[in-house]
Design an enzyme around this catalytic site. Structure first.
Site, mmCIF file in Angstrom:
data_model
loop_
_atom_site.group_PDB
_atom_site.id
_atom_site.type_symbol
_atom_site.label_atom_id
_atom_site.label_comp_id
_atom_site.label_asym_id
_atom_site.label_seq_id
_atom_site.Cartn_x
_atom_site.Cartn_y
_atom_site.Cartn_z
ATOM 1 N N GLU A 159 -1.946 30.275 57.444
ATOM 2 C CA GLU A 159 -1.340 30.186 58.247
ATOM 3 C C GLU A 159 -1.793 29.122 59.285
ATOM 4 O OE1 GLU A 159 1.267 31.978 59.046
ATOM 5 O OE2 GLU A 159 1.221 33.663 57.528
ATOM 6 N N VAL A 221 17.279 27.971 56.644
ATOM 7 C CA VAL A 221 16.672 29.245 56.445
ATOM 8 C C VAL A 221 15.514 29.530 57.385
ATOM 9 C CG1 VAL A 221 16.292 31.148 54.840
ATOM 10 C CG2 VAL A 221 17.745 29.366 54.058
ATOM 11 N N ARG A 231 11.228 24.033 66.576
ATOM 12 C CA ARG A 231 12.171 23.904 65.512
ATOM 13 C C ARG A 231 13.598 24.538 66.191
ATOM 14 N NH1 ARG A 231 10.177 28.432 60.894
ATOM 15 N NH2 ARG A 231 10.119 30.150 62.363
ATOM 16 N N ASN A 276 7.254 26.297 61.557
ATOM 17 C CA ASN A 276 7.032 26.928 63.065
ATOM 18 C C ASN A 276 6.242 26.740 64.126
ATOM 19 O OD1 ASN A 276 4.566 27.933 62.205
ATOM 20 N ND2 ASN A 276 5.375 29.723 60.976
ATOM 21 N N LYS A 286 8.730 25.507 52.935
ATOM 22 C CA LYS A 286 9.813 24.970 53.604
ATOM 23 C C LYS A 286 10.303 23.717 52.891
ATOM 24 C CE LYS A 286 8.904 27.670 57.715
ATOM 25 N NZ LYS A 286 7.690 28.441 57.140
#
Length: 391
Positions: A159, A221, A231, A276, A286
Site C-alpha cells: 500500500e 474501473v 483522481r 488512489n 491499474k
C-alpha cells in the site's frame, strides 16, 4: 435584408473556420507531444534490468510468513507455493508453521495485518533456542538480540504511505529489510514489469489490439470512490469534455460485465490508470493489468512522468501532467481517436516487451527467499521505517 444576411453567413463561416483551425492547432500540438515522446523512445534502447535477472547461486533457505496477508489471524493455512515451478527459484523452504520460527533465515511481516489488532510478535529468543516464558514489552521484542542469530525480519507492504496506518509506531530497529513496490527496497517486488521478448519482430502477430473491437473511447474501473482524491477530481473535469464509462462499486459506476475486467477494458481505446494517491514508485495493477495487459492505452495519474519512465517506455502511456488542463487532454484523446496510425504508435513497445503481472502473495514470498540466497552476512536494521517510506 440580403446583404446583412450574407455578411452574417460569412461571419458564421469565418467562425467555423476559426474553430476548425483552433482544433487543428490543438491536435497538432498534442501530436507534437506524442512525437517528442516517441522520438525519445526510439533512442531508449531497453528497460533497466530487474535485480533478480542475473544468475546467482541458490542455497537452501527457509522463509516464514508470520501471517498470510488479508486472511486474518487464525485463518486456515493454505499450502505454500513451489518457488521452483512458479518462478524458477530453487532451494526455498516456505514456512507457515510458527513452531518453525527458530529455523527461518527470514520472517515476513505484512504491514496491514501487523497494524491492526493487538501486538502479535514472535517470542524473544534465548541462547538455547527456547522461547522465553516471561511476557516482555513490545519494545524489548524489537531488539535485534530477541531473534535467532542471523535471522532477518522483513517488513512487507504494497500500500502507499497514505494507506499504511500505524507506520510511525514501528520504531526501534524492528526490521532488517523492506519488501515493497519501491525500487529502493531491500527486496523490490513491483506490481508488474515488462520483460524482453525472446524473438523481437517488426511485425509480430496480434500485438496491437484490433481497432474494430474497440467500441468505446475511455474506461475507468474504480473500487473506492472518494471525492477528496485527486483522481476523482480529475475525472469530473475530464468527463466534461470526453465520455468516460465508469465501472465499479458503491453506486458510482456500472458493474463490470460477466466477461471480466480485461475483456471489458479491451473494448476501449484508453484506460484511466489513476492511482488512489501519489507517491514514489506507487504504480499498481491499474497500469500493468487493467491497461497494458488488457490492450488499452493507459492515461496515468500517479507519480510524475519521470518516475513512470523508470519502468515503462515513455511512448507507451499518456500522463495527465503532459497537458495544461483536462480539456487539453480530452482534445488529444479525440485526436488519437480520429487518427488510427497515431493511436497505434502507443503499442510499438510490444514489439520488444511483454507484460508480467506480479502474483500475490506467492511471488513476494519467493523473492524474499531469493534475496536471502544472494545476500551477504552484513547485518542491517531499519532505524526509521516511516522516514524512509514516507519521503
Amino acid at each position: 435584408m440580403g446583404p446583412p444576411c450574407g455578411r452574417e453567413a460569412g461571419g458564421r463561416r469565418r467562425r467555423r473556420r476559426g474553430r476548425g483551425q483552433l482544433e487543428s492547432a490543438l491536435a497538432l500540438a498534442a501530436a507534437g507531444l506524442m512525437c517528442t515522446a516517441l522520438a525519445a523512445y526510439v533512442c531508449w534502447e531497453q528497460l533497466p534490468p530487474l535485480p533478480w535477472t542475473s544468475p546467482a547461486p541458490q542455497q537452501p533457505v527457509s522463509v516464514l510468513l508470520w501471517w498470510e496477508p488479508f486472511r486474518g489471524r487464525g485463518a486456515d493455512e493454505r499450502p505454500p507455493p513451489d518457488c521452483r515451478l512458479r518462478f524458477n527459484i530453487s532451494g526455498c523452504r516456505l514456512l507457515t508453521d510458527r513452531s518453525a520460527y527458530g529455523e527461518a533465515q527470514a520472517v515476513l511481516f505484512h504491514h496491514r495485518d501487523l497494524a491492526k489488532g493487538p501486538p502479535d510478535w514472535p517470542p524473544p529468543w534465548s541462547a538455547r533456542g527456547d522461547a522465553a516464558e516471561d511476557v516482555l514489552e513490545q519494545a524489548a521484542l524489537a531488539t535485534l538480540g530477541s531473534r535467532p542469530p542471523g535471522q532477518r525480519w522483513v517488513w512487507m507492504n504494497f500500500e502507499s504511505p497514505s494507506h499504511s496506518p500505524g507506520l510511525r509506531s514501528l520504531t526501534g530497529n524492528l526490521f532488517n529489510w523492506t519488501l515493497s513496490y519501491r525500487a529502493d527496497s531491500d527486496v523490490f517486488v513491483p506490481y508488474g514489469y515488462l520483460y524482453p521478448r525472446n524473438h523481437p519482430s517488426d511485425q509480430p502477430p496480434g500485438l496491437a489490439p484490433p481497432l474494430a473491437r474497440k467500441r468505446g473511447l475511455v474506461a475507468w474501473v474504480v473500487s473506492h470512490w472518494d471525492e477528496h482524491q485527486a483522481r476523482v477530481r480529475y475525472y469530473h473535469q475530464l468527463s466534461q469534455h470526453v465520455p468516460v464509462d465508469v465501472f465499479g462499486q458503491g453506486g458510482h459506476g456500472r458493474p463490470v460485465p460477466d466477461s471480466g475486467l480485461l475483456h471489458t477494458v479491451a473494448r476501449y481505446k484508453f484506460y484511466l490508470a489513476f492511482e488512489n494517491s501519489q507517491h514514489l514508485d506507487y504504480i499498481t495493477e491499474k497500469l500493468w493489468r487493467n491497461a497494458l495487459l488488457a490492450g488499452a492505452v493507459p492515461v496515468v495519474l500517479g507519480p510524475d512522468r519521470a518516475n513512470y519512465e523508470r519502468f515503462v517506455p515513455r511512448g507507451a502511456f499518456i500522463h495527465v501532467d503532459d497537458f495544461p488542463s483536462a480539456s487539453a487532454l480530452a482534445t488529444y484523446l479525440l485526436f488519437l481517436h480520429r487518427n488510427p496510425a497515431a493511436y497505434r504508435r502507443y503499442f510499438h513497445w510490444r514489439r520488444s516487451y511483454a507484460v508480467h503481472i506480479t502474483s500475490f502473495w506467492d511471488e513476494p514470498w519467493c523473492r524474499a527467499c531469493q534475496a536471502v540466497q544472494t545476500a551477504g552476512e552484513q547485518p542491517k536494521s531499519i532505524g526509521n521505517l516511516a522516514h524512509w517510506f514516507e519521503r
